[in-house]
Design a protein around this motif. Structure first.
Motif, mmCIF file in Angstrom:
data_model
loop_
_atom_site.group_PDB
_atom_site.id
_atom_site.type_symbol
_atom_site.label_atom_id
_atom_site.label_comp_id
_atom_site.label_asym_id
_atom_site.label_seq_id
_atom_site.Cartn_x
_atom_site.Cartn_y
_atom_site.Cartn_z
ATOM 1 N N ARG A 177 0.851 -1.190 0.000
ATOM 2 C CA ARG A 177 0.000 0.000 0.000
ATOM 3 C C ARG A 177 0.885 1.237 0.000
ATOM 4 N N VAL A 178 0.609 2.121 -0.955
ATOM 5 C CA VAL A 178 1.345 3.371 -1.062
ATOM 6 C C VAL A 178 0.334 4.505 -0.945
ATOM 7 N N ASP A 179 0.510 5.332 0.070
ATOM 8 C CA ASP A 179 -0.330 6.506 0.293
ATOM 9 C C ASP A 179 0.545 7.742 0.123
ATOM 10 N N GLY A 180 0.468 8.362 -1.043
ATOM 11 C CA GLY A 180 1.260 9.565 -1.302
ATOM 12 C C GLY A 180 2.746 9.283 -1.158
ATOM 13 N N GLU A 181 3.424 10.142 -0.416
ATOM 14 C CA GLU A 181 4.872 10.010 -0.231
ATOM 15 C C GLU A 181 5.244 9.208 1.005
ATOM 16 N N GLU A 182 4.262 8.657 1.711
ATOM 17 C CA GLU A 182 4.563 7.841 2.889
ATOM 18 C C GLU A 182 5.293 6.570 2.480
ATOM 19 N N ASP A 183 6.003 5.975 3.438
ATOM 20 C CA ASP A 183 6.662 4.704 3.176
ATOM 21 C C ASP A 183 5.620 3.652 2.847
ATOM 22 N N PRO A 184 5.945 2.745 1.932
ATOM 23 C CA PRO A 184 4.993 1.675 1.596
ATOM 24 C C PRO A 184 4.744 0.769 2.793
ATOM 25 N N ARG A 185 3.528 0.288 2.893
ATOM 26 C CA ARG A 185 3.157 -0.696 3.915
ATOM 27 C C ARG A 185 2.984 -2.030 3.193
ATOM 28 N N ILE A 186 3.517 -3.099 3.777
ATOM 29 C CA ILE A 186 3.596 -4.375 3.079
ATOM 30 C C ILE A 186 3.012 -5.490 3.924
ATOM 31 N N TYR A 187 2.320 -6.404 3.254
ATOM 32 C CA TYR A 187 1.869 -7.653 3.865
ATOM 33 C C TYR A 187 2.168 -8.774 2.871
ATOM 34 N N VAL A 188 2.774 -9.843 3.347
ATOM 35 C CA VAL A 188 3.055 -11.025 2.534
ATOM 36 C C VAL A 188 2.477 -12.228 3.258
ATOM 37 N N SER A 189 1.680 -13.031 2.551
ATOM 38 C CA SER A 189 0.960 -14.133 3.178
ATOM 39 C C SER A 189 1.848 -15.287 3.618
#
Length: 179
Positions: free
Chosen positions: A59-71
């Protein structure tokens, strides 16, 4: 078989586009690709799956760091696309922490005398343990909470996980157009 798509949230709903990840080498490259698809710095989801193996959500919200989930980190680690997502930070490692410092190991026993069998076994074990990746999910399981997919639901997904996520988001039709 892999599938990767971008879902960009707009004021009119979700827009989907399939994406080619062959030129993406790092998480930063992937985040830049997602930002390019986002009108007005809106939320963009990068959805990646390996059929019956694992799936990932970035998930990328603007210039924030990406948030990641891997199953399933262990399954993803065997994939070039998964390796993009499995950063040292996500796996709880220090950057460059890829095992024992081989220069510091007394491998031939000449420096300090012959090691006993137990310490030689430990050194060999420590040298090989740097590549361990946990089986199961890693990352931010709350990455889609505000979009209607709870942590519990995300962790329980299997099969067509990306389709189920898109269904909850109200984006299943647009996702299917790029599948």
């Amino acid at each position: 078989m892999y599938f990767a798509a971008l879902l960009a949230r707009t004021e009119d709903g979700w827009e989907a586009s399939d994406t080619e990840l062959d030129d993406v080498e790092t998480l930063s490259d992937l985040a830049d690709l997602a930002r390019e698809a986002a009108p007005d710095e809106d939320t963009v989801l990068v959805l990646i799956e390996q059929e019956d193996g694992w799936f990932g959500v970035v998930r990328v919200d603007g210039e924030e760091d990406p948030r990641i989930y891997v199953s399933d980190a262990a399954a993803a680690a065997r994939s070039s696309y998964g390796e993009i997502l499995l950063t040292d930070e996500l796996l709880g490692r220090q950057p460059g922490d890829d095992g024992a410092d081989l220069d510091a190991l007394d491998l031939d026993g000449t420096e300090d005398g012959e090691p006993d069998d137990d310490s030689a076994d430990e050194a060999a074990s420590d040298a090989g343990s740097g590549e361990s990746v946990p089986h199961g999910p890693v990352g931010d399981a709350r990455v889609l909470d505000d979009l209607g997919v709870s942590e519990k639901e995300l962790r329980s997904l299997s099969g067509d996980a990306l389709g189920e996520i898109a269904e909850v988001l109200g984006a299943s039709e647009v996702l299917e157009t790029v599948r």
